[in-house]
Design an enzyme around this catalytic site. Structure first.
Site, mmCIF file in Angstrom:
data_model
loop_
_atom_site.group_PDB
_atom_site.id
_atom_site.type_symbol
_atom_site.label_atom_id
_atom_site.label_comp_id
_atom_site.label_asym_id
_atom_site.label_seq_id
_atom_site.Cartn_x
_atom_site.Cartn_y
_atom_site.Cartn_z
ATOM 1 N N HIS A 56 0.789 -1.144 0.277
ATOM 2 C CA HIS A 56 0.325 0.226 -0.017
ATOM 3 C C HIS A 56 0.714 1.003 -0.152
ATOM 4 O O HIS A 56 2.523 0.904 0.099
ATOM 5 C CB HIS A 56 -1.178 -0.030 0.759
ATOM 6 N N HIS A 58 1.581 4.177 1.863
ATOM 7 C CA HIS A 58 2.118 4.186 3.027
ATOM 8 C C HIS A 58 3.685 4.809 2.940
ATOM 9 O O HIS A 58 4.392 4.053 2.310
ATOM 10 C CB HIS A 58 1.631 4.171 3.925
ATOM 11 N N ASP A 60 5.657 4.896 5.406
ATOM 12 C CA ASP A 60 5.889 4.195 5.624
ATOM 13 C C ASP A 60 6.629 2.315 4.836
ATOM 14 O O ASP A 60 7.025 1.722 5.786
ATOM 15 C CB ASP A 60 5.565 3.821 7.521
ATOM 16 N N HIS A 61 5.911 2.731 3.789
ATOM 17 C CA HIS A 61 6.235 1.137 3.300
ATOM 18 C C HIS A 61 6.727 1.679 1.823
ATOM 19 O O HIS A 61 7.084 1.052 1.324
ATOM 20 C CB HIS A 61 4.722 0.319 3.191
ATOM 21 N N HIS A 114 -7.499 -0.227 5.627
ATOM 22 C CA HIS A 114 -6.407 0.355 6.274
ATOM 23 C C HIS A 114 -6.081 1.306 5.128
ATOM 24 O O HIS A 114 -5.978 2.506 5.385
ATOM 25 C CB HIS A 114 -4.696 -0.375 6.426
ATOM 26 N N ASP A 133 -0.427 -4.037 6.164
ATOM 27 C CA ASP A 133 -1.188 -3.237 7.817
ATOM 28 C C ASP A 133 -2.270 -3.354 7.158
ATOM 29 O O ASP A 133 -3.242 -2.949 8.098
ATOM 30 C CB ASP A 133 -0.529 -2.055 7.556
ATOM 31 N N HIS A 171 4.009 -4.113 10.814
ATOM 32 C CA HIS A 171 5.048 -3.783 11.808
ATOM 33 C C HIS A 171 5.060 -4.783 13.637
ATOM 34 O O HIS A 171 4.288 -5.659 13.319
ATOM 35 C CB HIS A 171 3.943 -2.867 12.902
HETATM 36 ZN ZN LIG Z 1 0.065 1.903 6.168
#
Ligand SMILES: [Zn+2]
Length: 255
Positions: A56, A58, A60-61, A114, A133, A171
């Site tokens: 996805h 985001h 942090d990915h 998400h 996530d 995570h």
């Molecule tokens: Zn995420």
């Protein structure tokens, strides 16, 4: 030949993971939180990055994609529904598509909730699922772009995979997730066992993942919204699983 994997920490509490095909030498990073830990993992294993599979959009990915692509000229595979938010994608995929990493093959499962276009990569032959996530160990992702009903439907798709499938997630949230889960099912023996195991793992500095779907089905309250005792525990006996899931997710948001 079976796939090999390498798991490592990125950013504060993200996981990076590599999946390697010994037959062809191909190696994919599942998401790219940041480049340096991924490069360190490649160096440690001697593997060469050929692909990045993105769950996805985001940051942090995806934050490491640009640097990695420049350095390794790897292929970037991203969810079609989020193509506009992942600009360096070479290929976009949707439900039912297959992604090859050398001779390894992943099925793409759309798991929105998400984010609206979140996808999960299921390496059926190797019994590994990369859930990003969507599904965490004893938890699930926050419902940011979708609805709780959508997230519940996504989790059911994952729950239906074979029970011995290993689950990798984005995570390390397991201990906090367990504390919350125990407020829902304080007498769940599988959850108590998982708590003891996760505490040992964290004390030893080890990751708590991968977990398996069987372990999650027994102890993760977000996969248990259709268990009558769980519905009763949140005061929603007789309500639909989606309603029960919505309540559990709302409680976790405030926990
Ligand atoms: Zn995420």
């Amino acid at each position: 030949m079976p796939a090999e994997t390498k798991l490592f920490r990125c950013l504060n509490d993200n996981y990076g993971v590599l999946i390697h095909d010994p037959a062809s030498g191909a190696t994919a990073a599942i998401d790219a939180p940041e480049a340096p830990p991924i490069e360190a993992a490649l160096k440690a294993t001697g593997w060469t990055l050929t692909d990045i599979l993105v769950t996805h959009h985001h940051g942090d990915h995806t934050g490491g994609i640009a640097d990695l692509k420049k350095k390794y000229r790897c292929r970037v595979v991203a969810p079609r529904a989020e193509a506009g938010k992942i600009p360096l994608a070479d290929e976009t995929v949707r439900e039912g598509d297959k992604v090859k990493v050398g001779t390894l093959a992943a099925n793409v499962i759309e798991t929105p909730g998400h984010t609206a276009g979140h996808i999960t990569f299921w390496f059926q032959g190797d019994k590994i699922v990369f859930a990003g996530d969507t599904l965490f160990s004893i938890g699930c992702g926050r419902v940011i772009e979708g609805t709780p009903e959508m997230m519940w439907a996504s989790l059911l798709k994952l729950r239906d995979l074979p029970g011995d499938t290993r689950v990798y997630c984005g995570h390390e949230y397991t201990l906090a997730n367990i504390k919350f889960a125990q407020t829902i099912e304080p007498n769940n023996a599988a959850l108590a066992a998982r708590a003891a195991q996760a505490e040992r793992q964290r004390a030893a500095g080890e990751p708590t993942i991968p977990t398996t779907l069987d372990e999650e089905k027994a102890a993760n309250p977000f996969l248990r919204a259709d268990v009558p005792a769980v519905a009763a525990a949140v005061g929603l006996a007789g309500k639909t699983p989606a309603e029960v899931f919505t309540e559990i997710r709302a409680r976790k948001n405030k926990f």
